[in-house]
Design a protein around this motif. Structure first.
Motif, mmCIF file in Angstrom:
data_model
loop_
_atom_site.group_PDB
_atom_site.id
_atom_site.type_symbol
_atom_site.label_atom_id
_atom_site.label_comp_id
_atom_site.label_asym_id
_atom_site.label_seq_id
_atom_site.Cartn_x
_atom_site.Cartn_y
_atom_site.Cartn_z
ATOM 1 N N ARG A 53 -59.209 -38.839 94.117
ATOM 2 C CA ARG A 53 -59.586 -39.201 92.754
ATOM 3 C C ARG A 53 -60.458 -40.456 92.755
ATOM 4 O O ARG A 53 -61.408 -40.581 91.973
ATOM 5 N N THR A 54 -60.133 -41.404 93.623
ATOM 6 C CA THR A 54 -60.954 -42.612 93.743
ATOM 7 C C THR A 54 -62.338 -42.266 94.274
ATOM 8 O O THR A 54 -63.349 -42.765 93.781
ATOM 9 N N ALA A 55 -62.391 -41.402 95.283
ATOM 10 C CA ALA A 55 -63.684 -40.973 95.823
ATOM 11 C C ALA A 55 -64.509 -40.272 94.745
ATOM 12 O O ALA A 55 -65.722 -40.481 94.644
ATOM 13 N N PHE A 56 -63.849 -39.447 93.932
ATOM 14 C CA PHE A 56 -64.542 -38.759 92.841
ATOM 15 C C PHE A 56 -65.153 -39.762 91.866
ATOM 16 O O PHE A 56 -66.318 -39.637 91.473
ATOM 17 N N GLN A 57 -64.376 -40.765 91.500
ATOM 18 C CA GLN A 57 -64.854 -41.765 90.551
ATOM 19 C C GLN A 57 -66.039 -42.542 91.107
ATOM 20 O O GLN A 57 -67.042 -42.765 90.414
ATOM 21 N N LEU A 58 -65.949 -42.949 92.365
ATOM 22 C CA LEU A 58 -67.008 -43.762 92.963
ATOM 23 C C LEU A 58 -68.292 -42.957 93.177
ATOM 24 O O LEU A 58 -69.392 -43.449 92.921
ATOM 25 N N LEU A 59 -68.148 -41.724 93.653
ATOM 26 C CA LEU A 59 -69.332 -40.896 93.874
ATOM 27 C C LEU A 59 -70.003 -40.523 92.554
ATOM 28 O O LEU A 59 -71.230 -40.491 92.452
ATOM 29 N N THR A 60 -69.183 -40.254 91.531
ATOM 30 C CA THR A 60 -69.727 -39.950 90.213
ATOM 31 C C THR A 60 -70.434 -41.159 89.624
ATOM 32 O O THR A 60 -71.514 -41.055 89.045
ATOM 33 N N ALA A 61 -69.809 -42.343 89.785
ATOM 34 C CA ALA A 61 -70.410 -43.579 89.274
ATOM 35 C C ALA A 61 -71.739 -43.873 89.964
ATOM 36 O O ALA A 61 -72.623 -44.512 89.381
ATOM 37 N N ALA A 62 -71.893 -43.401 91.202
ATOM 38 C CA ALA A 62 -73.141 -43.600 91.938
ATOM 39 C C ALA A 62 -74.223 -42.623 91.505
ATOM 40 O O ALA A 62 -75.353 -42.676 92.003
#
Length: 206
Positions: A53-62
């Motif tokens: 979920r953290t990876a999803f948030q960070l990649l989406t934010a990028a």
């Protein structure tokens, strides 16, 4: 709205390019993307684990377009295993999230065959994992297995592991795990400082 799909195992079988001689059509060579990446995100700790979920948030934010296609339950240590059952259950609990009742390899196979049907993603990211995948652990890692499954389809992939022995959280832990000690009095697990062993080893790595 929740949806459940039951698919024949045939759509989940991995095709190894080295044995078949060619890669699947969906993974035909493409030029380097000039904009945001289309990413299939998987793991072995489960689709709702803090790490993915953290990876999803960070990649989406990028700015990337990320879709989670990951195991329904924890599949740590399953390596490159795939199911041999005639059917597999897949849930779609929320937008951009698919939960596969199988291994990371099954999840990647379903994602490439169904979710990304006709056009493979630019990249498969597997992780981030709870616990390190180093040395011999990588041979049994479901996180690594998810990346290997993508590579067998001819899709670029990377496997991620975060930190040491502490489970990933969405906020900094209040008591960080002490680093392994090299003293003779250290615990047999390698965790803690030797004087005061810390309960920081994960129950499983993968």
């Amino acid at each position: 709205m929740r949806r459940t799909r039951v698919l024949p195992l045939a759509v989940l079988l991995l095709c190894t390019p080295l044995l078949a001689g060619t890669a699947p059509a969906a993974a035909s060579p493409q030029g380097a993307p000039s904009g945001p990446l289309r990413i299939l995100l998987t793991n072995d700790d489960g689709y709702n684990a803090p790490g993915i979920r953290t990876a999803f948030q960070l990649l989406t934010a990028a700015g990337h377009h990320v879709t989670i296609v990951a195991p329904l339950t924890n599949q740590s240590g399953t390596g490159t295993k795939v199911l041999s059952a005639p059917t597999v259950t897949v849930k779609h609990p929320e937008p951009k999230v698919w939960a596969v009742d199988g291994t990371p390899g099954d999840s990647v196979a379903f994602g490439l065959s169904e979710v990304f049907e006709g056009r493979a993603p630019d990249l498969v990211v597997s992780g981030t994992n709870f616990g390190p995948n180093v040395a011999g652990l990588a041979n049994h890692s479901g996180t690594v297995g998810g990346a290997v499954a993508a590579l067998e389809y001819g899709v670029p992939a990377i496997a991620l592991s975060t930190g040491g022995f502490a489970a990933p959280t969405r906020s900094p832990p209040s008591t960080p795990c002490a680093p392994p000690s090299t003293s003779r009095s250290s615990s047999s697990t390698g965790c803690g400082t030797g004087r005061t062993p810390a309960p920081c080893c994960p129950r499983a790595s993968g």
